[in-house]
Structure formats: structure tokens, C-alpha cells
Enzyme design. Sequence first.
Site, PDB file in Angstrom:
ATOM      1  N   GLY A 209      12.173  -8.042  40.752  1.00 52.66           N
ATOM      2  CA  GLY A 209      12.144  -6.612  40.787  1.00 52.66           C
ATOM      3  C   GLY A 209      11.013  -5.436  40.724  1.00 52.66           C
ATOM      4  O   GLY A 209      11.726  -4.302  40.690  1.00 52.66           O
TER       5      GLY A 209
ATOM      6  N   PHE B  73      11.621   1.369  40.930  1.00 58.55           N
ATOM      7  CA  PHE B  73      10.745   2.104  41.184  1.00 58.55           C
ATOM      8  C   PHE B  73      11.121   1.672  39.668  1.00 58.55           C
ATOM      9  O   PHE B  73       9.624   2.301  39.162  1.00 58.55           O
ATOM     10  CB  PHE B  73      12.021   3.213  40.456  1.00 58.55           C
ATOM     11  CG  PHE B  73      12.512   4.317  39.607  1.00 58.55           C
ATOM     12  CD1 PHE B  73      10.943   4.622  39.321  1.00 58.55           C
ATOM     13  CD2 PHE B  73      13.451   4.269  38.740  1.00 58.55           C
ATOM     14  CE1 PHE B  73      10.692   6.066  38.988  1.00 58.55           C
ATOM     15  CE2 PHE B  73      12.909   5.758  37.889  1.00 58.55           C
ATOM     16  CZ  PHE B  73      11.918   6.296  37.925  1.00 58.55           C
TER      17      PHE B  73
ATOM     18  N   ASP C  83       9.860 -10.548  44.226  1.00 55.05           N
ATOM     19  CA  ASP C  83      10.948  -9.502  44.400  1.00 55.05           C
ATOM     20  C   ASP C  83      11.553  -9.604  46.318  1.00 55.05           C
ATOM     21  O   ASP C  83      10.696  -9.681  46.722  1.00 55.05           O
ATOM     22  CB  ASP C  83      10.224  -7.782  44.599  1.00 55.05           C
ATOM     23  CG  ASP C  83      10.862  -6.803  44.444  1.00 55.05           C
ATOM     24  OD1 ASP C  83      10.613  -5.974  44.052  1.00 55.05           O
ATOM     25  OD2 ASP C  83      11.231  -6.074  45.927  1.00 55.05           O
TER      26      ASP C  83
ATOM     27  N   THR D 227      21.450  -0.721  42.374  1.00 50.96           N
ATOM     28  CA  THR D 227      20.886  -0.184  40.972  1.00 50.96           C
ATOM     29  C   THR D 227      22.317   1.389  41.781  1.00 50.96           C
ATOM     30  O   THR D 227      22.299   2.319  41.049  1.00 50.96           O
ATOM     31  CB  THR D 227      20.205   0.281  40.820  1.00 50.96           C
ATOM     32  OG1 THR D 227      19.670   1.265  41.703  1.00 50.96           O
ATOM     33  CG2 THR D 227      19.307  -1.270  40.552  1.00 50.96           C
TER      34      THR D 227
ATOM     35  N   THR E  78      22.261  -0.635  31.708  1.00 54.26           N
ATOM     36  CA  THR E  78      22.002   0.929  31.787  1.00 54.26           C
ATOM     37  C   THR E  78      23.137   0.845  30.412  1.00 54.26           C
ATOM     38  O   THR E  78      24.163   0.550  30.678  1.00 54.26           O
ATOM     39  CB  THR E  78      22.805   0.946  33.376  1.00 54.26           C
ATOM     40  OG1 THR E  78      23.512   2.065  33.266  1.00 54.26           O
ATOM     41  CG2 THR E  78      23.512   0.055  33.632  1.00 54.26           C
TER      42      THR E  78
ATOM     43  N   GLU F   7      25.493   2.869  31.894  1.00 58.33           N
ATOM     44  CA  GLU F   7      26.623   2.807  32.904  1.00 58.33           C
ATOM     45  C   GLU F   7      27.925   1.956  32.111  1.00 58.33           C
ATOM     46  O   GLU F   7      28.934   2.161  31.872  1.00 58.33           O
ATOM     47  CB  GLU F   7      26.540   2.989  34.245  1.00 58.33           C
ATOM     48  CG  GLU F   7      25.612   4.237  33.871  1.00 58.33           C
ATOM     49  CD  GLU F   7      25.075   4.822  35.655  1.00 58.33           C
ATOM     50  OE1 GLU F   7      26.154   4.241  36.098  1.00 58.33           O
ATOM     51  OE2 GLU F   7      24.357   4.906  36.237  1.00 58.33           O
TER      52      GLU F   7
ATOM     53  N   TYR G  65      29.280  -1.025  40.265  1.00 54.08           N
ATOM     54  CA  TYR G  65      27.480  -0.505  39.543  1.00 54.08           C
ATOM     55  C   TYR G  65      27.499  -1.171  38.270  1.00 54.08           C
ATOM     56  O   TYR G  65      26.859  -1.958  38.124  1.00 54.08           O
ATOM     57  CB  TYR G  65      26.542   0.163  40.018  1.00 54.08           C
ATOM     58  CG  TYR G  65      25.418  -0.044  38.844  1.00 54.08           C
ATOM     59  CD1 TYR G  65      24.428  -0.575  39.401  1.00 54.08           C
ATOM     60  CD2 TYR G  65      25.612   1.113  38.179  1.00 54.08           C
ATOM     61  CE1 TYR G  65      23.327  -1.034  38.897  1.00 54.08           C
ATOM     62  CE2 TYR G  65      25.140   1.135  37.697  1.00 54.08           C
ATOM     63  CZ  TYR G  65      22.672   0.322  37.284  1.00 54.08           C
ATOM     64  OH  TYR G  65      22.316   0.726  36.826  1.00 54.08           O
TER      65      TYR G  65
ATOM     66  N   LYS H 211      26.823  -4.635  35.702  1.00 58.02           N
ATOM     67  CA  LYS H 211      25.862  -4.562  34.760  1.00 58.02           C
ATOM     68  C   LYS H 211      25.987  -5.198  34.021  1.00 58.02           C
ATOM     69  O   LYS H 211      26.051  -5.670  32.859  1.00 58.02           O
ATOM     70  CB  LYS H 211      25.218  -3.255  35.389  1.00 58.02           C
ATOM     71  CG  LYS H 211      24.031  -3.000  35.702  1.00 58.02           C
ATOM     72  CD  LYS H 211      22.955  -4.092  36.440  1.00 58.02           C
ATOM     73  CE  LYS H 211      21.484  -4.014  35.126  1.00 58.02           C
ATOM     74  NZ  LYS H 211      20.433  -4.740  35.670  1.00 58.02           N
TER      75      LYS H 211
ATOM     76  N   LYS I  89      18.753   8.681  44.407  1.00 60.68           N
ATOM     77  CA  LYS I  89      19.563   8.927  43.261  1.00 60.68           C
ATOM     78  C   LYS I  89      19.212  10.930  42.988  1.00 60.68           C
ATOM     79  O   LYS I  89      18.267  11.353  44.244  1.00 60.68           O
ATOM     80  CB  LYS I  89      18.330   8.521  42.379  1.00 60.68           C
ATOM     81  CG  LYS I  89      18.576   6.652  42.459  1.00 60.68           C
ATOM     82  CD  LYS I  89      19.660   6.208  41.621  1.00 60.68           C
ATOM     83  CE  LYS I  89      20.078   4.481  41.849  1.00 60.68           C
ATOM     84  NZ  LYS I  89      19.074   4.219  41.444  1.00 60.68           N
TER      85      LYS I  89
ATOM     86  N   PRO J 202      34.418   8.754  43.932  1.00 62.49           N
ATOM     87  CA  PRO J 202      35.763   8.481  43.531  1.00 62.49           C
ATOM     88  C   PRO J 202      34.726   7.602  41.916  1.00 62.49           C
ATOM     89  O   PRO J 202      34.109   7.140  41.788  1.00 62.49           O
ATOM     90  CB  PRO J 202      35.598   7.417  44.329  1.00 62.49           C
ATOM     91  CG  PRO J 202      35.172   7.309  44.949  1.00 62.49           C
ATOM     92  CD  PRO J 202      33.746   7.939  45.126  1.00 62.49           C
TER      93      PRO J 202
ATOM     94  N   HIS K  33      33.977   9.325  39.623  1.00 61.90           N
ATOM     95  CA  HIS K  33      32.860   9.836  38.890  1.00 61.90           C
ATOM     96  C   HIS K  33      33.217  10.145  37.542  1.00 61.90           C
ATOM     97  O   HIS K  33      33.738  10.493  36.543  1.00 61.90           O
ATOM     98  CB  HIS K  33      32.353  11.196  39.492  1.00 61.90           C
ATOM     99  CG  HIS K  33      31.031  11.636  38.992  1.00 61.90           C
ATOM    100  ND1 HIS K  33      30.338  12.833  39.763  1.00 61.90           N
ATOM    101  CD2 HIS K  33      30.249  11.312  38.556  1.00 61.90           C
ATOM    102  CE1 HIS K  33      29.375  12.736  39.709  1.00 61.90           C
ATOM    103  NE2 HIS K  33      29.173  11.901  38.825  1.00 61.90           N
TER     104      HIS K  33
HETATM  105  P1  TYD Z   1      22.958   8.861  40.261  1.00 62.45           P
HETATM  106  O1  TYD Z   1      21.424  10.021  40.193  1.00 62.45           O
HETATM  107  O2  TYD Z   1      23.730   9.078  41.630  1.00 62.45           O
HETATM  108  O3  TYD Z   1      23.273   8.390  38.801  1.00 62.45           O
HETATM  109  P2  TYD Z   1      24.624   8.032  38.237  1.00 62.45           P
HETATM  110  O4  TYD Z   1      25.484   7.755  38.912  1.00 62.45           O
HETATM  111  O5  TYD Z   1      24.106   6.254  37.967  1.00 62.45           O
HETATM  112  O6  TYD Z   1      24.182   8.529  36.991  1.00 62.45           O
HETATM  113  O7  TYD Z   1      23.731  10.569  39.698  1.00 62.45           O
HETATM  114  C1  TYD Z   1      22.939  11.641  38.982  1.00 62.45           C
HETATM  115  C2  TYD Z   1      24.508  11.990  38.401  1.00 62.45           C
HETATM  116  O8  TYD Z   1      24.209  13.664  39.634  1.00 62.45           O
HETATM  117  C3  TYD Z   1      25.234  11.675  38.910  1.00 62.45           C
HETATM  118  O9  TYD Z   1      26.876  12.908  38.089  1.00 62.45           O
HETATM  119  C4  TYD Z   1      25.842  11.734  40.050  1.00 62.45           C
HETATM  120  C5  TYD Z   1      25.959  13.541  40.857  1.00 62.45           C
HETATM  121  N1  TYD Z   1      25.165  13.272  42.012  1.00 62.45           N
HETATM  122  C6  TYD Z   1      25.254  14.619  42.787  1.00 62.45           C
HETATM  123  O10 TYD Z   1      26.131  15.838  41.923  1.00 62.45           O
HETATM  124  N2  TYD Z   1      25.375  14.049  43.777  1.00 62.45           N
HETATM  125  C7  TYD Z   1      24.375  13.309  44.349  1.00 62.45           C
HETATM  126  O11 TYD Z   1      24.249  13.300  45.802  1.00 62.45           O
HETATM  127  C8  TYD Z   1      23.943  12.120  43.513  1.00 62.45           C
HETATM  128  C9  TYD Z   1      23.112  11.609  44.777  1.00 62.45           C
HETATM  129  C10 TYD Z   1      24.545  12.778  42.768  1.00 62.45           C
END
Ligand code: TYD
Length: 338
Positions: free
Chosen positions: A7, A11, A32, A84, A124, A126, A148, A152, A187, A272, A274
Amino acid sequence: MRILVTGGAGFIGSHLIRRLLASAQHQVVNLDALCYSGNLTNLDTISREPGYAFVHGDICDGSLVSSVLRTYRVEGIINCAAETHVDRSILDPGSFARTDVVGTGVLLEESRHAGVKRFLQVSTDEVYGTVESGLSTEEDRVEPRSPYSASKAGADLLVLSYWTTYQFPVVVTRGSNTYGSHQYPEKFIPLFVTNAIDDQLLPLYGDGRYRRDWLAVEDHCAGIELAFFHGKPGAVYNIGGGNERENIAVAEEILSYLGKPKSLLRFVVDRPGHDRRYAVDNGKLRRLGWRPVVSFEEGLRATIQWYREHESWWRPIKSGEFRKYYEQMYGKRLQQAG
Ligand code: TYD
């Protein structure tokens, strides 16, 4: 050492390869599959170095992995190859189980048979699931809640089982939310920065009060490198930046740095399942000698500046496959938000 980084066009992988080659002590092979988020231009500055080789292929392909390990006489593996993005895992969980779990299983099995001496799994924070208060330590149970993070976590357990079962010297790192240059703009931080540059709306999920612990990619890679060379076999190391922020605070900081109005913020229907908060205890890696050196304010500003100065990197991405994804993920949400 002769190291296989999987990979490496992604990033974290591309930052890591540049770091490993900068010390001039290692040779690196990059395997990759060049999926949607892999980009060989991330490695333009080192692609002609004698200590670097690129192989195009999938970690799920056992015979290819075996041939790479033998051809390049690989001594150590750092597995950065993974699907990811949580939102994509909600749309297509199968690809996450395939690459993250099955792919890691293939790498482990081929590397055990090829006599690889060290295997580091880039994971991660997470996998610990949402933590309402306190900090997750490496001894905590994994309680992943998205396809996800579940993929992991599955991979982590498989990796650790290779130490218990075969004494195959593995190490797992669990990094917190990473940001920096060259991050695919799905992201949170690169999406919000590039949208704001274009005066597009910034879609904040739910109440925007979700919390993440931000880690500069340079600090993350330093942690991976240290754990790879000096970590205890069979051990897990958290890599946490110690920069806990609410999403809305990060979004406001981005707008303020770019001189854009807060009216670009939109609260949209939540993701969903979150996870409310992630936060890890990074003491174990600190005791090994690591500490984060990039402050969040400084790192965020440098990242925003990079995206400002590298439109030729992200504009083609945002106008390609990404548009379809963006429409599917945000179209209705943004309409509803008005
Ligand atoms: P993200 O970069 O997808 O990382 P992770 O969910 O793996 O932590 O998201 C970071 C935080 O930002 C997460 O709480 C979800 C939020 N988020 C938004 O509010 N709006 C968006 O469009 C995205 C992509 C993430």
C-alpha cells in the site's frame, strides 16, 4: 534492511517509504494494487532511487506475494495496504473484509513461509470502538462497530495469533486519526480543506461534536518505524497524537485559516453507527522513545497550505470517480440540509 511496504502508493504508505529511504539504510519494495486512493505520483521524488522498487499487485494474490518476497529477499514487511474509509465500508463492506482481513492473512502466511524476520501491521485506534471517556490502552478489548473497524480488528487478531501460534515476530500499531499532505480527499480534513478552497459546503455529520485525536502523518510514520525496529514481538502499540478536537472546531479552524465564512458549514444527516470519540493512551510507545513533535495547529496549517499549493494533485481526483461517490454520499444529505 530489505523492507516490503504494501500500500505504498497510499497516504501513510508513501510518507513511510520516503522516510525509510531518507535514512539511506534500507531498501524498499512497494507492492500496491493502485486502487482508487493509490497514486504513484505520491512517490515522484524517490521513484528513481536505486533502493526503491515498485510492484503492481494485490496482497490477496498469494503467488505474487510469494514471488515478491523471494525475488527481493524481503526481510521485513510493513502492511499499509487497506481499505480505510468508514463511509465506503458502509456502502461496500465486502471489499473491506477481502483486502483488510483476507489480504493480511495472505501476507502473513506467505511471509511466515518465506522466513520474513519482522512483520508490522498498521492498524487503527478505531478497533477499540467508541470511548465516551478516558483513553484506550493496548490491553483494552477490541469492540469495533463499523465494517471498516471490524475488518481491521479481525486483521489485528489474525496478526497477533501468528505470534502466539508460530512465534512469528509481529507487531501491531494502532494510529489515531492521521492527517497531512497527499491524503485522499474523502477523509474529513482534506475533504473540508478542498471544499472550502472551492467555496463548497462542508458537510458536518450529526451535531459536529464528535471527537477525534489528530496525529500528523510524519509523527505517525516515526511511530511505525520505531515500533517496527524496536517493538516487542507480539506487542501492540498505540500511536496517538494527543490532539483531541471536536470536528466542528477543526472545521472552523480550516475556514478561518482560508479566510472563508462559517456559512459554508452544513449539519447533515449523521453517519450510521458513528463512533462518538476515539482517544488512545500513547504511553507504551513513548516509553520506547517516541513522542509526537508536530503541534496540531502547525500541522493543520501546513496541510492546508499543501492543498492550496497542490491543486494539480487533488483536482483530477475530485473530478473523476470521486464525483459519483460524493453525489451518492452527500447529494441527498446536502439537499436536505438546505
Ligand atoms: P474520517 O476522516 O472519515 O475518519 P474516521 O471516521 O475514520 O474517524 O472522519 C473524521 C470525523 O469527521 C468523524 O467523526 C466523521 C466526521 N466527518 C464529517 O463530519 N463529515 C464528513 O464529510 C466526513 C468525511 C467526516
